[in-house]
Design an enzyme around this catalytic site. Structure first.
Site, PDB file in Angstrom:
ATOM      1  N   LYS A  62       4.432  18.089 -25.214  1.00 31.38           N
ATOM      2  CA  LYS A  62       4.874  16.709 -24.977  1.00 31.38           C
ATOM      3  C   LYS A  62       6.302  16.503 -25.454  1.00 31.38           C
ATOM      4  O   LYS A  62       7.139  15.956 -24.730  1.00 31.38           O
ATOM      5  CB  LYS A  62       3.928  15.732 -25.684  1.00 31.38           C
ATOM      6  CG  LYS A  62       4.239  14.267 -25.396  1.00 31.38           C
ATOM      7  CD  LYS A  62       3.334  13.328 -26.182  1.00 31.38           C
ATOM      8  CE  LYS A  62       1.899  13.392 -25.735  1.00 31.38           C
ATOM      9  NZ  LYS A  62       1.058  12.363 -26.402  1.00 31.38           N
ATOM     10  N   GLU A  72       5.171  26.560 -32.294  1.00 38.62           N
ATOM     11  CA  GLU A  72       4.515  27.734 -31.709  1.00 38.62           C
ATOM     12  C   GLU A  72       4.791  27.831 -30.211  1.00 38.62           C
ATOM     13  O   GLU A  72       5.116  28.905 -29.684  1.00 38.62           O
ATOM     14  CB  GLU A  72       3.003  27.679 -31.947  1.00 38.62           C
ATOM     15  CG  GLU A  72       2.585  27.693 -33.407  1.00 38.62           C
ATOM     16  CD  GLU A  72       2.393  26.299 -33.986  1.00 38.62           C
ATOM     17  OE1 GLU A  72       1.649  26.170 -34.973  1.00 38.62           O
ATOM     18  OE2 GLU A  72       3.005  25.345 -33.456  1.00 38.62           O
ATOM     19  N   GLY A  85      -3.884  14.881 -27.566  1.00 38.13           N
ATOM     20  CA  GLY A  85      -3.865  16.278 -27.124  1.00 38.13           C
ATOM     21  C   GLY A  85      -5.229  16.853 -26.811  1.00 38.13           C
ATOM     22  O   GLY A  85      -5.436  17.494 -25.779  1.00 38.13           O
ATOM     23  N   ARG A  86      -6.193  16.609 -27.697  1.00 41.41           N
ATOM     24  CA  ARG A  86      -7.519  17.210 -27.503  1.00 41.41           C
ATOM     25  C   ARG A  86      -8.345  16.485 -26.446  1.00 41.41           C
ATOM     26  O   ARG A  86      -9.447  16.905 -26.125  1.00 41.41           O
ATOM     27  CB  ARG A  86      -8.272  17.275 -28.826  1.00 41.41           C
ATOM     28  CG  ARG A  86      -8.374  15.964 -29.578  1.00 41.41           C
ATOM     29  CD  ARG A  86      -8.829  16.199 -31.016  1.00 41.41           C
ATOM     30  NE  ARG A  86      -8.834  14.989 -31.815  1.00 41.41           N
ATOM     31  CZ  ARG A  86      -7.770  14.495 -32.437  1.00 41.41           C
ATOM     32  NH1 ARG A  86      -6.598  15.087 -32.313  1.00 41.41           N
ATOM     33  NH2 ARG A  86      -7.857  13.405 -33.185  1.00 41.41           N
ATOM     34  N   GLU A 103     -11.150  18.096 -35.522  1.00 41.97           N
ATOM     35  CA  GLU A 103      -9.856  17.458 -35.703  1.00 41.97           C
ATOM     36  C   GLU A 103      -9.983  15.943 -35.635  1.00 41.97           C
ATOM     37  O   GLU A 103      -9.252  15.213 -36.302  1.00 41.97           O
ATOM     38  CB  GLU A 103      -8.872  17.960 -34.635  1.00 41.97           C
ATOM     39  CG  GLU A 103      -7.412  17.620 -34.934  1.00 41.97           C
ATOM     40  CD  GLU A 103      -6.441  18.365 -34.035  1.00 41.97           C
ATOM     41  OE1 GLU A 103      -5.986  19.457 -34.438  1.00 41.97           O
ATOM     42  OE2 GLU A 103      -6.144  17.859 -32.931  1.00 41.97           O
ATOM     43  N   HIS A 113     -28.326  37.635 -30.911  1.00 43.00           N
ATOM     44  CA  HIS A 113     -28.186  38.910 -31.615  1.00 43.00           C
ATOM     45  C   HIS A 113     -27.045  38.850 -32.627  1.00 43.00           C
ATOM     46  O   HIS A 113     -26.552  39.889 -33.068  1.00 43.00           O
ATOM     47  CB  HIS A 113     -27.954  40.033 -30.605  1.00 43.00           C
ATOM     48  CG  HIS A 113     -29.119  40.255 -29.698  1.00 43.00           C
ATOM     49  ND1 HIS A 113     -30.125  41.164 -29.968  1.00 43.00           N
ATOM     50  CD2 HIS A 113     -29.476  39.642 -28.541  1.00 43.00           C
ATOM     51  CE1 HIS A 113     -31.032  41.130 -29.005  1.00 43.00           C
ATOM     52  NE2 HIS A 113     -30.660  40.208 -28.121  1.00 43.00           N
ATOM     53  N   LYS A 143       2.254  22.435 -41.450  1.00 44.95           N
ATOM     54  CA  LYS A 143       3.434  22.633 -40.601  1.00 44.95           C
ATOM     55  C   LYS A 143       4.717  22.395 -41.395  1.00 44.95           C
ATOM     56  O   LYS A 143       5.689  23.142 -41.284  1.00 44.95           O
ATOM     57  CB  LYS A 143       3.394  21.673 -39.412  1.00 44.95           C
ATOM     58  CG  LYS A 143       2.323  21.980 -38.370  1.00 44.95           C
ATOM     59  CD  LYS A 143       2.419  20.969 -37.240  1.00 44.95           C
ATOM     60  CE  LYS A 143       1.387  21.226 -36.164  1.00 44.95           C
ATOM     61  NZ  LYS A 143       1.491  20.238 -35.053  1.00 44.95           N
TER      62      LYS A 143
END
Length: 539
Positions: free
Chosen positions: A208, A214, A269-270, A355, A386, A504
């Site tokens: 954005k 990153e 964002g999520r 979050e 398993h 951050k």
């Protein structure tokens, strides 16, 4: 929204008393007492069938949980969100991801801006771009068609798209391979790009602000990789597009502003999969399928907004989860899809739930005295059986589970699907009712003691006719609204994420210290020691 401490409501106090009365009641007893329990605690909606009967609840539990939701102002909160009130108070923002897929005729205004008109404009841009890409109208600098698309983002700009891309693999457009780069670890982008042809690849930079560390580190590496091979910055505009709102930085990167797809600060964002963040997904599955996913989301939005709490799927899922979290002290939940295409569902939902609701401050800014959030994990069945199911079956903590499966597989190969579904049906049965091979034995064999399954472990079973773009959209929206309901009941702000900021900030402070050989002394003893050991080891 109202600022209500849930523990001070009449419903919460009644639930505490009710919990003491029911906490030792076994699921087998609940089923024996009510022959119609399955019918009573099941919901059928469109292509979904949800079985809630294997939960440690009865009619009184359900009634009190719904009373709790009402006393906490959930009805008003739902309308506040859909009406565009700025319920993300700490950031002064509305929460309107539902507008991104709203098919209704009424316009919604926020600060005098017509939101749906803006959404339709971006959707039209996505549609044109996707169709042009698939028809070969969008080509690389040498005139070759695009064969590989690389989405560069992180968090909400990666997890949802990567999950939906895998979930809808049967709908992928032939000739387009989509790759995902999110981790700032160089291994991620090196492995993705090592076999790519710069003439036939297209990079989607999803940020954005166009400043996310990153994402922009990976984007600049991709840019350098591209220029090392083609030697001409003019070609960047044919191989890079942006999902962003920062026009100046996008232009400085070399991207044509016509190839910038915007979204807005009222899209978290999520919760952004249905925004322009979904561009890479639309390119993978085609715009019509992307539109069908939005339709599925819209249908669930309508169900959530307009259905009574007694029949409301996200509300009931959320309230039952609160029952276990806050009264049974269940700190974790498992998401267990019996469909290999849904393998990344738990990873996607981890961000959504943890979050959003991993908060210790109430909406009044006071520390809460009750548990919020839950640890969420899972993987596709039967692989998980398993791996970690042992802990769920015989561990010392209750871990409620959501079992999810399609009735119809995309691949009718032999008896694979019926064997998969046999496990899907068997696991909730085993968790609910267990088995006791030593019951009634006067002198049981020692080994039999270890074969006792106590049962009484709760599950939801969600059967979906088939995983299609539309049903996947409904599934995603169902969990989005479950997150919202939990946040309202816990009286927390679900739509900010200040907890990710400190790390951050500290990383930015540490970065310059790693770029020289000087001994570091500016942090605590442990951090100083680790950095200095790294400097010695990395020589």
């Amino acid at each position: 929204m109202k600022n209500i401490d849930p523990t001070q409501t009449a419903a919460w106090q009644k639930l505490k008393i009710h919990f003491e009365e029911i906490k030792e009641t076994h699921l087998s007893t609940l089923f024996k007492e009510d022959e119609k329990r399955f019918e009573k605690y099941s919901l059928e909606w469109r292509d979904f069938f949800i079985d809630l009967s294997k939960n440690r609840i009865n009619d009184q539990t359900k009634a009190l949980l719904i009373q709790l939701a009402k006393e906490c102002g959930l009805e008003e909160a739902i309308q506040s969100m859909f009406n565009g009130e700025k319920i993300n108070v700490t950031e002064g923002r509305a929460v309107l991801h539902t507008v991104l897929r709203d098919k209704g005729s009424d316009e919604l205004y926020l600060d005098d801006q017509a939101l749906k008109a803006e959404v339709y404009k971006v959707l039209a841009q996505i549609k044109t771009f996707t169709e042009d890409l698939h028809l070969g109208r969008i080509r690389g600098y040498s005139g070759k068609i695009i064969t590989d698309l690389i989405n560069i983002g992180i968090g909400g700009s990666d997890l949802g798209i990567a999950f939906a891309h895998e979930a809808l693999r049967p709908y992928h457009h032939p000739g387009i391979q989509t790759h995902f780069v999110s981790n700032v670890d160089a291994s991620n982008i090196v492995e993705v790009t090592k076999d790519l042809n710069p003439e036939t690849c297209l990079f989607v930079i999803a940020s954005k602000s166009f400043t996310t560390q990153e994402t922009m580190t990976n984007a600049m590496t991709a840019r350098s990789w591209f220029l090392d091979r083609v030697k001409d910055e003019e070609h960047i505009s044919k191989h890079f597009v942006a999902v962003s709102t920062n026009v100046e930085k996008v232009k400085a990167f070399g991207i044509n502003p016509k190839n910038m797809f915007v979204f807005w600060d009222w899209v978290g964002g999520r919760f952004s999969l249905s925004s322009a963040i979904g561009l890479s997904l639309a390119c993978s599955i085609g715009y019509k399928n992307f539109e069908d996913m939005l339709e599925g989301m819209y249908q669930m939005d309508q169900h959530f907004q307009r259905t009574s709490f007694e029949e409301n799927i996200p509300v009931l899922l959320a309230m039952i989860s609160i029952w276990y979290n806050n009264f049974f002290d269940a700190a974790a939940e498992a998401i267990l899809p019996y469909d290999d295409y849904l393998d990344k569902l738990a990873l996607f939902l981890q961000q959504g739930f943890m979050e959003s609701n991993g908060k210790y401050l109430s909406r009044a800014g006071k520390k809460v005295n009750y548990q919020t959030g839950q640890v969420l994990f899972g993987s596709a069945g039967t692989n998980g059986q398993h791996s970690f199911y042992q802990l769920i079956h015989q561990g010392t903590r209750m871990i409620p589970c959501d079992f999810i499966a399609p009735a119809i597989s995309h691949h009718q190969v032999g008896d694979h699907h019926v064997k998969l579904l046999a496990n899907f049906f068997a696991q909730p049965e085993a968790l609910a009712f267990g088995t006791n091979p030593i019951e009634g034995q006067s002198d049981p064999d020692f080994k039999d003691v270890f074969r006792v399954f106590e049962g009484n472990r709760p599950t939801n079973s969600i059967l979906i006719k088939k995983i299609t773009p539309e049903t996947l959209g409904s599934l995603i929206a169902m969990y989005e609204h479950k997150i919202f309901v939990q946040g309202i009941i816990w009286n927390i702000f679900s739509f900010d994420q200040w907890g990710v900021e400190l790390g951050k900030k500290l990383a930015k402070a540490i970065l310059p210290e790693l770029e020289n050989s000087a001994t570091v002394t500016s942090h605590d003893n442990s951090t100083n020691g680790l950095i200095n050991v790294w400097k010695r080891m990395s020589k």
